[in-house]
Every structure is written in structure tokens, then in C-alpha cells.
Design an enzyme around this catalytic site. Sequence first.
Site, PDB file in Angstrom:
ATOM      1  N   GLN A  36       0.810  -1.218   0.000  1.00  0.00           N
ATOM      2  CA  GLN A  36       0.000   0.000   0.000  1.00  0.00           C
ATOM      3  C   GLN A  36       0.844   1.269   0.000  1.00  0.00           C
ATOM      4  O   GLN A  36       1.998   1.259   0.442  1.00  0.00           O
ATOM      5  CB  GLN A  36      -0.975  -0.013   1.171  1.00  0.00           C
ATOM      6  CG  GLN A  36      -0.345  -0.020   2.555  1.00  0.00           C
ATOM      7  CD  GLN A  36      -1.388  -0.156   3.661  1.00  0.00           C
ATOM      8  OE1 GLN A  36      -2.582  -0.203   3.406  1.00  0.00           O
ATOM      9  NE2 GLN A  36      -0.934  -0.222   4.905  1.00  0.00           N
ATOM     10  N   HIS A  62       0.651  -4.401   3.145  1.00  0.00           N
ATOM     11  CA  HIS A  62      -0.656  -4.452   3.823  1.00  0.00           C
ATOM     12  C   HIS A  62      -0.919  -5.894   4.261  1.00  0.00           C
ATOM     13  O   HIS A  62      -1.305  -6.137   5.383  1.00  0.00           O
ATOM     14  CB  HIS A  62      -1.775  -3.953   2.896  1.00  0.00           C
ATOM     15  CG  HIS A  62      -3.143  -4.019   3.521  1.00  0.00           C
ATOM     16  ND1 HIS A  62      -4.236  -3.404   2.994  1.00  0.00           N
ATOM     17  CD2 HIS A  62      -3.599  -4.668   4.630  1.00  0.00           C
ATOM     18  CE1 HIS A  62      -5.305  -3.631   3.759  1.00  0.00           C
ATOM     19  NE2 HIS A  62      -4.940  -4.408   4.744  1.00  0.00           N
ATOM     20  N   PHE A 111      -1.385  -4.552  14.106  1.00  0.00           N
ATOM     21  CA  PHE A 111      -1.652  -4.697  12.672  1.00  0.00           C
ATOM     22  C   PHE A 111      -1.225  -6.093  12.202  1.00  0.00           C
ATOM     23  O   PHE A 111      -1.965  -6.792  11.515  1.00  0.00           O
ATOM     24  CB  PHE A 111      -0.901  -3.590  11.924  1.00  0.00           C
ATOM     25  CG  PHE A 111      -1.192  -3.506  10.447  1.00  0.00           C
ATOM     26  CD1 PHE A 111      -2.445  -3.815   9.930  1.00  0.00           C
ATOM     27  CD2 PHE A 111      -0.214  -3.072   9.549  1.00  0.00           C
ATOM     28  CE1 PHE A 111      -2.707  -3.715   8.561  1.00  0.00           C
ATOM     29  CE2 PHE A 111      -0.466  -2.964   8.195  1.00  0.00           C
ATOM     30  CZ  PHE A 111      -1.718  -3.291   7.701  1.00  0.00           C
ATOM     31  N   GLU A 115      -3.628  -9.099  10.703  1.00  0.00           N
ATOM     32  CA  GLU A 115      -3.418  -9.714   9.385  1.00  0.00           C
ATOM     33  C   GLU A 115      -3.221 -11.221   9.514  1.00  0.00           C
ATOM     34  O   GLU A 115      -3.729 -11.995   8.710  1.00  0.00           O
ATOM     35  CB  GLU A 115      -2.227  -9.061   8.674  1.00  0.00           C
ATOM     36  CG  GLU A 115      -2.510  -7.641   8.208  1.00  0.00           C
ATOM     37  CD  GLU A 115      -3.630  -7.553   7.171  1.00  0.00           C
ATOM     38  OE1 GLU A 115      -3.574  -8.264   6.162  1.00  0.00           O
ATOM     39  OE2 GLU A 115      -4.577  -6.779   7.380  1.00  0.00           O
ATOM     40  N   LYS A 118      -6.664 -12.800  10.532  1.00  0.00           N
ATOM     41  CA  LYS A 118      -7.675 -12.781   9.471  1.00  0.00           C
ATOM     42  C   LYS A 118      -7.240 -13.586   8.245  1.00  0.00           C
ATOM     43  O   LYS A 118      -8.024 -14.296   7.653  1.00  0.00           O
ATOM     44  CB  LYS A 118      -7.959 -11.329   9.072  1.00  0.00           C
ATOM     45  CG  LYS A 118      -9.018 -11.203   7.985  1.00  0.00           C
ATOM     46  CD  LYS A 118      -9.459  -9.766   7.784  1.00  0.00           C
ATOM     47  CE  LYS A 118     -10.519  -9.682   6.691  1.00  0.00           C
ATOM     48  NZ  LYS A 118     -10.895  -8.296   6.396  1.00  0.00           N
ATOM     49  N   HIS A 119      -5.972 -13.470   7.860  1.00  0.00           N
ATOM     50  CA  HIS A 119      -5.527 -14.088   6.597  1.00  0.00           C
ATOM     51  C   HIS A 119      -4.556 -15.254   6.811  1.00  0.00           C
ATOM     52  O   HIS A 119      -4.710 -16.306   6.198  1.00  0.00           O
ATOM     53  CB  HIS A 119      -4.862 -13.031   5.706  1.00  0.00           C
ATOM     54  CG  HIS A 119      -5.759 -11.876   5.391  1.00  0.00           C
ATOM     55  ND1 HIS A 119      -6.768 -11.949   4.469  1.00  0.00           N
ATOM     56  CD2 HIS A 119      -5.805 -10.607   5.880  1.00  0.00           C
ATOM     57  CE1 HIS A 119      -7.408 -10.775   4.391  1.00  0.00           C
ATOM     58  NE2 HIS A 119      -6.842  -9.953   5.246  1.00  0.00           N
TER      59      HIS A 119
HETATM   60  P1  5GP Z   1      -7.818  -6.618   5.607  1.00  0.00           P
HETATM   61  O1  5GP Z   1      -8.429  -6.674   6.987  1.00  0.00           O
HETATM   62  O2  5GP Z   1      -8.698  -7.158   4.543  1.00  0.00           O
HETATM   63  O3  5GP Z   1      -6.442  -7.155   5.593  1.00  0.00           O
HETATM   64  O4  5GP Z   1      -7.642  -5.084   5.277  1.00  0.00           O
HETATM   65  C1  5GP Z   1      -8.620  -4.174   5.470  1.00  0.00           C
HETATM   66  C2  5GP Z   1      -8.387  -3.390   6.717  1.00  0.00           C
HETATM   67  O5  5GP Z   1      -7.002  -3.138   6.961  1.00  0.00           O
HETATM   68  C3  5GP Z   1      -9.074  -2.063   6.606  1.00  0.00           C
HETATM   69  O6  5GP Z   1      -9.883  -1.890   7.723  1.00  0.00           O
HETATM   70  C4  5GP Z   1      -7.929  -1.087   6.606  1.00  0.00           C
HETATM   71  O7  5GP Z   1      -8.291   0.112   7.207  1.00  0.00           O
HETATM   72  C5  5GP Z   1      -6.886  -1.816   7.378  1.00  0.00           C
HETATM   73  N1  5GP Z   1      -5.539  -1.325   7.152  1.00  0.00           N
HETATM   74  C6  5GP Z   1      -4.860  -1.130   6.013  1.00  0.00           C
HETATM   75  N2  5GP Z   1      -3.657  -0.634   6.257  1.00  0.00           N
HETATM   76  C7  5GP Z   1      -3.581  -0.506   7.595  1.00  0.00           C
HETATM   77  C8  5GP Z   1      -2.571  -0.040   8.467  1.00  0.00           C
HETATM   78  O8  5GP Z   1      -1.481   0.362   8.074  1.00  0.00           O
HETATM   79  N3  5GP Z   1      -2.893  -0.080   9.803  1.00  0.00           N
HETATM   80  C9  5GP Z   1      -4.081  -0.530  10.284  1.00  0.00           C
HETATM   81  N4  5GP Z   1      -4.292  -0.526  11.592  1.00  0.00           N
HETATM   82  N5  5GP Z   1      -5.031  -0.983   9.497  1.00  0.00           N
HETATM   83  C10 5GP Z   1      -4.777  -0.970   8.162  1.00  0.00           C
END
Ligand code: 5GP
Length: 224
Positions: A36, A62, A111, A115, A118-119
Site C-alpha cells: 500500500q 498491507h 496490525f 493480518e 484474518k488471513h
Molecule cells: P484486511 O483486513 O482485509 O487485511 O484489510 C482491510 C483493513 O485493513 C481495513 O480496515 C484497513 O483500514 C486496514 N488497514 C490497512 N492498512 C492498515 C494499516 O497500516 N494499519 C491498520 N491498523 N489498518 C490498516
Amino acid sequence: MAMLKSSLAFLVLAFAFFLCFIMSTGSYDYFQFVQQWPPTNCRVRIKQPCSNPRPLQYFTIHGLWPSNYSNPTMPSNCIGSQFEWRKLYPHMRSKLKISWPDVESGNDTKFWEGEWNKHGTCSVEKLNQMQYFERSYAMWRSYNITKILQNASIVPSTTRTWTYSDIVSPIKAATGRTPLLRCKQDKKTQLLHEVVLCFDYNALIHIDCNRTAGCRNPLSISFE
Ligand code: 5GP
């Protein structure tokens, strides 16, 4: 007749268990490795500004998402071992602080935990927690999107815009595979937010991303 009924019930039950098993272990087809552009994250966070008022000026990780071709947002939140801080050795933590920072709230560990839970839990049959973060870091090192775009004179600008293919072409030329671009809408502007590279089931072989959705093509894209 009774025998037939109970065999049928058994088969239905077995199939239901099988489905539950598949869903909880999270079968997937391929990986999306998502990088990102932090200034875009912060630009669209109006209500809760980013903790760092000067966002990083390079693409950061990300996530690494096991995905299905039929629904790339799945699987997620699989049953399995949740994130454990102690399984990330100090040398890896310091690498991740550079490559995979929380660019929104500044809480890197939270963070990474989000990740993984969730993944990462959905690809545990191929990558345990340590391997998941190691592999992601290795991908980030191997595919420097910031540099690839810079070499193609695609640098942050408030005055010019690009087409989808202007941005995809140099990435494809440098990596040999088609990436996917994801954008965020900010009023009337479509901002480049993420570059997705796709990998095979083992997270080893770089493959084409075969979706075209992402940024709205052919609308122009800002990179600021
Ligand atoms: P996913 O949960 O699908 O991996 O990504 C979506 C979520 O990750 C979104 O809520 C987005 O705001 C969050 N996200 C993306 N980049 C960051 C980051 O650098 N920090 C945090 N805390 N959340 C992030």
C-alpha cells in the site's frame, strides 16, 4: 427403507462436516501480496487522522492474503493458532517495522496480529506464522514497487495523472507478471492505493493476477 434413510442421513452429515472442515481450514487457490501507498491511507482517513502526520513515502506491506478465484476476499478468519508475539523473532520484528508498519495508528504489532488472524490462519497448511511473515518480507524485498515506478518516472504528483495501463506496464515489465491496482476514491479523485502481486498456492511462484477490477479503468489515476 430404514437402512437407506440412515445411510442417506450419514452421507448428508459427512458432507456437512466436510464443508465445515474446508471452511474452517480455509481452502484457497492463490495468494494476493498487497502493498500500500501510505499517503493514500492517510488522505482518506478524515475522522481519525493517521498517527504520523508525515506518512511514509514508500510502498509498505498491507498483507499476504490466501484467496479464492471465485471470491478473492475469502477465505478469512480461519480456525487455527492465533497470533503469537513470541513466534516473531527480534530480527524479524525489526525488518517488519520497516516493511510492514501500521501506517494508520502506529501500532505495528496489532496490525500484524490482525493480518495473521484474518488471513494467515487460512494458509497455515503451507506457511506457519514465522514463514508467513518471512515470506511476506522476502516478497517486499524482491518487488520494490516504489523503485519500479520511480524508474518509469511515475512519482507522486499533485499535477499529473496516469491511466491504469501507464502504471501497470512498468510493473509488468519489471516483474514479468500482471499486477492488480486498487484505488481509493477521494471526492472526485481516484487515488492509487495498493499494488497487488499474485502468487501460486505455495506462495513461491509469481503469477498473473487475473482480475481486472480494482481501480476504475479507464478513469485517470492520481498518485500523490
Ligand atoms: P484486511 O483486513 O482485509 O487485511 O484489510 C482491510 C483493513 O485493513 C481495513 O480496515 C484497513 O483500514 C486496514 N488497514 C490497512 N492498512 C492498515 C494499516 O497500516 N494499519 C491498520 N491498523 N489498518 C490498516
